[in-house]
Design a protein around this motif. Structure first.
Motif, PDB file in Angstrom:
ATOM      1  N   UNK A  54       0.826  -1.217   0.000  1.00  0.00           N
ATOM      2  CA  UNK A  54       0.000   0.000   0.000  1.00  0.00           C
ATOM      3  C   UNK A  54       0.854   1.257   0.000  1.00  0.00           C
ATOM      4  N   UNK A  55       1.902   1.266   0.799  1.00  0.00           N
ATOM      5  CA  UNK A  55       2.783   2.432   0.860  1.00  0.00           C
ATOM      6  C   UNK A  55       3.479   2.658  -0.477  1.00  0.00           C
ATOM      7  N   UNK A  56       3.934   1.572  -1.083  1.00  0.00           N
ATOM      8  CA  UNK A  56       4.601   1.674  -2.385  1.00  0.00           C
ATOM      9  C   UNK A  56       3.651   2.230  -3.441  1.00  0.00           C
ATOM     10  N   UNK A  57       2.403   1.821  -3.382  1.00  0.00           N
ATOM     11  CA  UNK A  57       1.429   2.282  -4.367  1.00  0.00           C
ATOM     12  C   UNK A  57       1.030   3.744  -4.168  1.00  0.00           C
ATOM     13  N   UNK A  58       0.838   4.132  -2.932  1.00  0.00           N
ATOM     14  CA  UNK A  58       0.210   5.423  -2.677  1.00  0.00           C
ATOM     15  C   UNK A  58       1.165   6.564  -2.345  1.00  0.00           C
ATOM     16  N   UNK A  59       2.376   6.255  -1.908  1.00  0.00           N
ATOM     17  CA  UNK A  59       3.316   7.309  -1.544  1.00  0.00           C
ATOM     18  C   UNK A  59       4.217   7.618  -2.735  1.00  0.00           C
ATOM     19  N   UNK A  60       4.073   8.805  -3.267  1.00  0.00           N
ATOM     20  CA  UNK A  60       4.847   9.191  -4.449  1.00  0.00           C
ATOM     21  C   UNK A  60       6.339   9.326  -4.158  1.00  0.00           C
ATOM     22  N   UNK A  61       6.715   9.415  -2.898  1.00  0.00           N
ATOM     23  CA  UNK A  61       8.124   9.533  -2.535  1.00  0.00           C
ATOM     24  C   UNK A  61       8.835   8.174  -2.473  1.00  0.00           C
ATOM     25  N   UNK A  62       8.070   7.096  -2.598  1.00  0.00           N
ATOM     26  CA  UNK A  62       8.653   5.751  -2.566  1.00  0.00           C
ATOM     27  C   UNK A  62       8.780   5.250  -3.999  1.00  0.00           C
ATOM     28  N   UNK A  63      10.009   4.952  -4.397  1.00  0.00           N
ATOM     29  CA  UNK A  63      10.251   4.419  -5.740  1.00  0.00           C
ATOM     30  C   UNK A  63       9.908   2.931  -5.765  1.00  0.00           C
ATOM     31  N   UNK A  64       9.587   2.432  -6.945  1.00  0.00           N
ATOM     32  CA  UNK A  64       9.237   1.024  -7.104  1.00  0.00           C
ATOM     33  C   UNK A  64      10.350   0.121  -6.569  1.00  0.00           C
ATOM     34  N   UNK A  65      11.579   0.431  -6.871  1.00  0.00           N
ATOM     35  CA  UNK A  65      12.697  -0.408  -6.428  1.00  0.00           C
ATOM     36  C   UNK A  65      12.800  -0.439  -4.908  1.00  0.00           C
ATOM     37  N   UNK A  66      12.449   0.651  -4.235  1.00  0.00           N
ATOM     38  CA  UNK A  66      12.449   0.675  -2.769  1.00  0.00           C
ATOM     39  C   UNK A  66      11.362  -0.242  -2.213  1.00  0.00           C
ATOM     40  N   UNK A  67      10.202  -0.229  -2.845  1.00  0.00           N
ATOM     41  CA  UNK A  67       9.122  -1.121  -2.419  1.00  0.00           C
ATOM     42  C   UNK A  67       9.494  -2.578  -2.619  1.00  0.00           C
ATOM     43  N   UNK A  68      10.105  -2.891  -3.767  1.00  0.00           N
ATOM     44  CA  UNK A  68      10.527  -4.265  -4.037  1.00  0.00           C
ATOM     45  C   UNK A  68      11.617  -4.681  -3.053  1.00  0.00           C
ATOM     46  N   UNK A  69      12.528  -3.776  -2.735  1.00  0.00           N
ATOM     47  CA  UNK A  69      13.572  -4.073  -1.751  1.00  0.00           C
ATOM     48  C   UNK A  69      12.945  -4.363  -0.380  1.00  0.00           C
ATOM     49  N   UNK A  70      11.927  -3.615  -0.018  1.00  0.00           N
ATOM     50  CA  UNK A  70      11.246  -3.858   1.261  1.00  0.00           C
ATOM     51  C   UNK A  70      10.570  -5.230   1.257  1.00  0.00           C
ATOM     52  N   UNK A  71       9.910  -5.593   0.149  1.00  0.00           N
ATOM     53  CA  UNK A  71       9.321  -6.934   0.029  1.00  0.00           C
ATOM     54  C   UNK A  71      10.396  -7.998   0.222  1.00  0.00           C
ATOM     55  N   UNK A  72      11.498  -7.798  -0.473  1.00  0.00           N
ATOM     56  CA  UNK A  72      12.592  -8.768  -0.437  1.00  0.00           C
ATOM     57  C   UNK A  72      13.150  -8.924   0.982  1.00  0.00           C
ATOM     58  N   UNK A  73      13.325  -7.827   1.675  1.00  0.00           N
ATOM     59  CA  UNK A  73      13.826  -7.878   3.052  1.00  0.00           C
ATOM     60  C   UNK A  73      12.867  -8.675   3.942  1.00  0.00           C
ATOM     61  N   UNK A  74      11.580  -8.378   3.868  1.00  0.00           N
ATOM     62  CA  UNK A  74      10.593  -9.082   4.693  1.00  0.00           C
ATOM     63  C   UNK A  74      10.554 -10.575   4.370  1.00  0.00           C
ATOM     64  N   UNK A  75      10.595 -10.909   3.087  1.00  0.00           N
ATOM     65  CA  UNK A  75      10.514 -12.311   2.681  1.00  0.00           C
ATOM     66  C   UNK A  75      11.779 -13.066   3.073  1.00  0.00           C
ATOM     67  N   UNK A  76      12.930 -12.448   2.896  1.00  0.00           N
ATOM     68  CA  UNK A  76      14.186 -13.092   3.293  1.00  0.00           C
ATOM     69  C   UNK A  76      14.223 -13.303   4.806  1.00  0.00           C
TER      70      UNK A  76
END
Length: 167
Positions: A54-76
């Motif tokens: 949700x944050x990645x989608x709605x916050x214009x200050x978050x780049x797609x790569x930052x959102x994917x990195x956050x997903x990756x961190x949580x999953x790892x």
């Protein structure tokens, strides 16, 4: 306001598609057990992934790569916790609870019921959901590690075992 701009709408569509696709891909790569129904820790990770999406989608200050990195961190991290809990009994005890016997051979185990914050009506509901109309038909009721309640019916044989259940 009902509409900001076509640019915002287009960004949301593109980011939504890409972020969601990345999340699904990462979850598929990480395996079936990443978000399986295991314990409260897994629920927290699931909520964190949803919040990150949700944050990645709605916050214009978050780049797609930052959102994917956050997903990756949580999953790892989730993968590491699962890996460690399989290989270390001490770590497993830290992360996961043991199943707990809350009814056995016609008696409610009051101490366990109080400790686990289970109501007797919840035990009765679990029995009804298992097609039981009397607790006389029940050998045992177990509060499982994921918070669900399992009902074990009495059988004709005398060889009932409750492997790995704390009494």
């Amino acid at each position: 306001m009902f509409f900001n701009s076509w640019e915002s709408a287009l960004r949301l569509l593109i980011m939504g598609f890409l972020a969601y696709s990345a999340l699904i891909l990462l979850l598929r790569i990480s395996g079936k057990r990443t978000l399986s129904k295991m314990n409260a820790f897994d629920l927290i990770v699931t909520v964190a992934l949803g919040s990150t999406l949700a944050t990645t989608l709605l916050n214009k200050n978050i780049a797609l790569i930052e959102g994917i990195a956050a997903f990756l961190i949580l999953i790892v991290l989730q993968f590491l916790v699962a890996w460690l809990s399989i290989r270390s009994d001490g770590f497993k005890k830290l992360i996961k609870s043991d199943p707990k016997l809350i009814f056995y051979q016609g008696k409610y185990l009051k101490e366990n019921i109080v400790k686990e914050r289970v109501l007797e009506v919840e035990i009765l509901q679990a029995a009804r959901s298992s097609g039981i109309n009397s607790m006389d038909q029940v050998e045992a009721v177990v509060l499982e590690t994921d918070g669900s309640i399992s009902v074990i019916k009495k059988s004709d044989s005398q060889t009932n075992t409750l492997a790995s259940v704390d009494q």
